[in-house]
Design an enzyme around this catalytic site. Structure first.
Site: not given
Ligand SMILES: CCCCCCCC/C=C\CCCCCCCC(=O)SCCNC(=O)CCNC(=O)[C@H](O)C(C)(C)COP(=O)(O)OP(=O)(O)OC[C@H]1O[C@@H](n2cnc3c(N)ncnc32)[C@H](O)[C@@H]1OP(=O)(O)O
Ligand SMILES: Cc1cc2nc3c(=O)[nH]c(=O)nc-3n(C[C@H](O)[C@H](O)[C@H](O)COP(=O)(O)OP(=O)(O)OC[C@H]3O[C@@H](n4cnc5c(N)ncnc54)[C@H](O)[C@@H]3O)c2cc1C
Length: 660
Positions: A142, A181, A425
């Site tokens: 991010t 993080g 996530e």
């Molecule tokens: C040791 C373990 C212990 C556990 C401990 C537990 C306790 C801990 C507690 C608390 C800790 C707190 C922890 C916090 C952690 C946070 C970490 C983070 O946040 S890391 C950042 C995350 N960032 C996101 O997740 C970005 C979100 N964005 C996206 O995923 C993508 O960019 C997306 C999909 C929204 C947009 O990407 P496009 O513009 O390329 O999208 P399109 O065109 O729709 O997708 C392209 C193709 O890829 C596929 N695709 C997309 N995502 C996919 C995926 N994940 N897997 C497979 N295919 C995927 C789609 O289905 C699509 O396929 P077709 O073209 O329709 O066939």
């Molecule tokens: C506690 C915490 C820990 C984190 N840890 C990590 C980490 O370890 N590593 C890391 O890389 N990131 C980390 N992140 C970042 C986190 O993954 C992002 O904040 C998250 O993926 C959301 O993205 P954004 O902040 O850009 O939100 P935005 O995408 O800006 O979202 C804001 C609003 O816009 C809307 N929006 C955005 N795009 C669209 C769309 N295409 N269609 C409709 N609505 C849309 C959303 O629904 C939302 O309401 C962490 C965040 C937090 C809060």
């Protein structure tokens, strides 16, 4: 032990230990979990201070101290397998650690992403270092300007043919990494997601290991600016950070090259499916759903259920004896459906995890045919579980009245620490829209006569136009309830798919039409996932090998999850006349009857989550039910009470009071 809680336990109609074993996956697993918990909780170096008393800095310092000791000493000594987030030890470990802790991103994201993105050679170089905590890593995806839209990440990694290095840059304000993080203060390496540029051409997002701090002095390396992003809502045990990179050079082999590579001349080669760059996010989505969300819900249920049985207020007869608040049906309606949901989600995620492990095996064999479905399920379950957990924990917190507002209850901490899961996530709305994308494609396949299987097979089935129920009892029947959910989901999908076709026929562009219909699309995705939960949890229970008593109870919980959803959000079930208002009344009555029949087992059901008091961290939800004693004790130990007259009273109150 409170007499009231003793009475509750006497009313329990099943063997709690049987259910505990079932949730753990067997008797031996329960024993393993308990021994892990015992080792961790009895170790003085693992002790945490009381929740609610520490500053941000103290929280960070405490968690770094605990976790460094844990990973490098305690876990090693006990030979716990800590790097595989799906192995039983890790599942039990994260639960025993109770609060969010440092290095979860290091262990939970950095370590696994080395094997997700790296070649065998790279894995053998980096993973032992990371697992042994000889290097500390973070997952830097991010940026200040983009989190969701990964295609527009602005960090660049440009290949320099002359030196065979990459030059990594965050060229402007919005491109700096923001949020990762473990990055702000701890990490010395970052898994940086950046646009790969070779010979002037952009090849999209790739992963690079970038050293960011000196291994001896821990100071930022030349060209690196790194720090904390400041105070955040909760989870302050972790140092969420920012990172600016100015012409930072890394060797060519630091680009993780499992799916794509650059040769010496800078020629780019895609060697695997680039979707797998995204697919690695599935893992953390599934892990967090159980380890963070479901556990938070189970803990909140435990606290609210026990407290509701020892808290007396009011009576059911004029001037009669006071009753535990759990005897009020409205209270049952707050607590019991959340317990049921906690069970249903736990059963569902066990199945999802099982499918994910199979999916990984498929991927290893080069079979990606289940990727789209797995992506839809893992995204959908993460979004739905986090949304319902956060809402559920807040309902449970309010169900505890005033004491639920005190940090002493443990509930505010649970709520604050889990609320971020709707965002990280993958932000929930965005994830639901990914599910919708999969559903719309499925609908198109069905209309073209292609076969669909797995979790969306029902979309191709013919369903009745009306629900057949004529009695309350029928609303406990899983197949009848499942039919309601199937129908709702199918109907919402058909309707939005038709609207989409209509807008496209009017000449709207695909993305514009998609946006106009996105509220409906999200609803359709939710309906699909909620149906998945209803069906998966019921079939999980059906297959269980357990006593009839427990089976009956779990069947009732599964029915309740479905019924509660119908009675609370009846609109889509009524919309096209699948249910009529008479049937809705029957469902409501069935629900009240079910709540009352589950009432006696409330404490048993939460005891079966088996959270030790130290892990719950609650004065009102402890096993012995002695809520008031603990609250009083908590108050007496408050830092503000360390002396009778607070210093500030001398400084600000006394001069004023003495004026007259
Ligand atoms: C040791 C373990 C212990 C556990 C401990 C537990 C306790 C801990 C507690 C608390 C800790 C707190 C922890 C916090 C952690 C946070 C970490 C983070 O946040 S890391 C950042 C995350 N960032 C996101 O997740 C970005 C979100 N964005 C996206 O995923 C993508 O960019 C997306 C999909 C929204 C947009 O990407 P496009 O513009 O390329 O999208 P399109 O065109 O729709 O997708 C392209 C193709 O890829 C596929 N695709 C997309 N995502 C996919 C995926 N994940 N897997 C497979 N295919 C995927 C789609 O289905 C699509 O396929 P077709 O073209 O329709 O066939
Ligand atoms: C506690 C915490 C820990 C984190 N840890 C990590 C980490 O370890 N590593 C890391 O890389 N990131 C980390 N992140 C970042 C986190 O993954 C992002 O904040 C998250 O993926 C959301 O993205 P954004 O902040 O850009 O939100 P935005 O995408 O800006 O979202 C804001 C609003 O816009 C809307 N929006 C955005 N795009 C669209 C769309 N295409 N269609 C409709 N609505 C849309 C959303 O629904 C939302 O309401 C962490 C965040 C937090 C809060």
């Amino acid at each position: 032990e409170s007499q009231l809680i003793i009475k509750e336990r006497q009313q329990t109609t099943f063997q709690v230990e049987e259910l505990i074993n079932l949730l753990d996956g067997g008797k031996e697993k329960t024993a393993l979990r308990r021994s892990i918990e015992q080792t961790i909780l009895s170790d003085p170096l693992m002790k945490t201070d009381k929740i609610g008393y520490l500053t941000r800095e103290q929280k960070y310092v405490q968690s770094v101290r605990r976790m460094m000791y844990f990973f490098t000493d305690l876990a090693k000594r006990n030979k716990w397998n800590i790097e595989d987030p799906h192995c039983p030890e890790m599942l039990f470990l994260s639960r025993s650690l109770s609060s969010v802790v440092a290095f979860m991103i290091h262990m939970g994201a950095f370590v696994p992403s080395i094997s997700s993105f790296g070649t065998l050679e790279q894995v053998s170089k980096w993973q032992p270092l990371a697992k042994e905590c000889l290097i500390i890593g973070c997952y830097a995806q991010t940026e200040l300007g983009h989190g969701t839209n990964l295609r527009r990440l602005e960090t660049t990694s440009t290949f320099d043919r002359n030196t065979q290095e990459f030059i990594v840059n965050t060229p402007n304000l919005s491109s700096m990494k923001w949020w990762p993080g473990d990055m702000g203060k701890s990490a010395n390496h970052a898994m940086v997601m950046a646009q790969l540029i070779t010979n002037g051409e952009n090849h999209g997002m790739q992963a690079f290991i970038v050293p960011i701090r000196d291994m001896t002095t821990h100071k930022p390396l030349p060209g690196v600016e790194v720090g904390n992003i400041g105070s955040i809502m909760s989870l302050e045990d972790t140092d969420n950070g920012y990172l600016r990179l100015n012409n930072v050079r890394i060797p060519k082999e630091n680009m993780l090259a499992k799916y794509a590579n650059v040769d010496r001349s800078g020629r780019f080669q895609q060697t695997g499916n680039n979707r797998l760059m995204y697919a690695s996010m599935m893992n953390l989505r599934i892990v967090l759903t159980r380890e963070q969300m479901i556990h938070a819900l189970q803990k909140a249920c435990t606290i609210a259920a026990r407290y509701s049985c020892v808290r007396k207020q009011g009576s059911l007869t004029p001037n009669g004896p006071e009753i535990p608040i759990m005897d009020y049906v409205t209270q049952q309606n707050k607590v019991i459906p959340r317990i049921a949901l906690a069970y249903a989600l736990d059963f569902t995620i066990m199945e999802v995890r099982h499918r994910y492990v199979q999916f990984l095996a498929d991927v290893t064999r080069g079979d990606l045919s289940n990727m789209a479905e797995m992506h839809a399920i893992s995204s959908g379950i993460k979004a739905n579980a986090s949304e319902r957990t956060v809402a559920g924990v807040e309902t449970l917190r309010r169900a505890c009245g005033g004491h639920g507002y005190s940090m002493a209850s443990g509930l505010p901490y649970l709520l604050l620490s889990v609320t971020g899961s709707c965002t990280y996530e993958g932000e929930n709305t965005v994830l639901y829209l990914q599910v919708a994308r999969y559903l719309i494609k499925t609908a198109a396949n069905i209309s073209m006569g292609k076969s669909v299987d797995g979790s969306s097979a029902y979309l191709a089935e013919n369903t009745e136009a009306r629900c057949s129920a004529t009695s309350q009892e029928e609303f406990y029947d899983h197949s009848l309830l499942d039919a309601c959910f199937k129908h709702r989901s199918k109907q919402l999908l058909q309707s939005v798919a038709m609207d989409l076709q209509g807008l496209l026929a009017e000449g709207k562009q695909q993305m514009e039409a998609w946006n106009l219909l996105s509220i409906q699309l999200v609803n359709s995705a939710k309906a699909h996932i909620e149906r998945y939960i209803v069906a998966t949890s019921a079939s999980f229970v059906r297959k269980l090998n357990c006593s009839l008593k427990v089976k009956k109870l779990l069947n009732q919980l599964c029915s309740l999850v479905a019924l509660h959803q119908i009675t609370n959000f009846p609109g889509d079930f009524l919309k096209d006349g699948y249910l009529d208002s008479h049937q809705l009344d029957l469902a409501r009555k069935a629900e009240v009857k079910l709540l009352q029949s589950l009432r006696h087992n409330v404490v048993g059901l939460v005891d079966a989550f088996d959270f030790r008091d130290e892990i719950l961290g609650s004065c009102i939800g402890a096993y012995d039910g002695n809520a008031y004693e603990r609250l009083y004790d908590y108050a007496k130990n408050d830092v503000m009470n360390k002396n009778d007259v607070h210093e500030e009273s001398y400084q600000y109150l006394r001069p004023h009071l003495h004026r007259g």
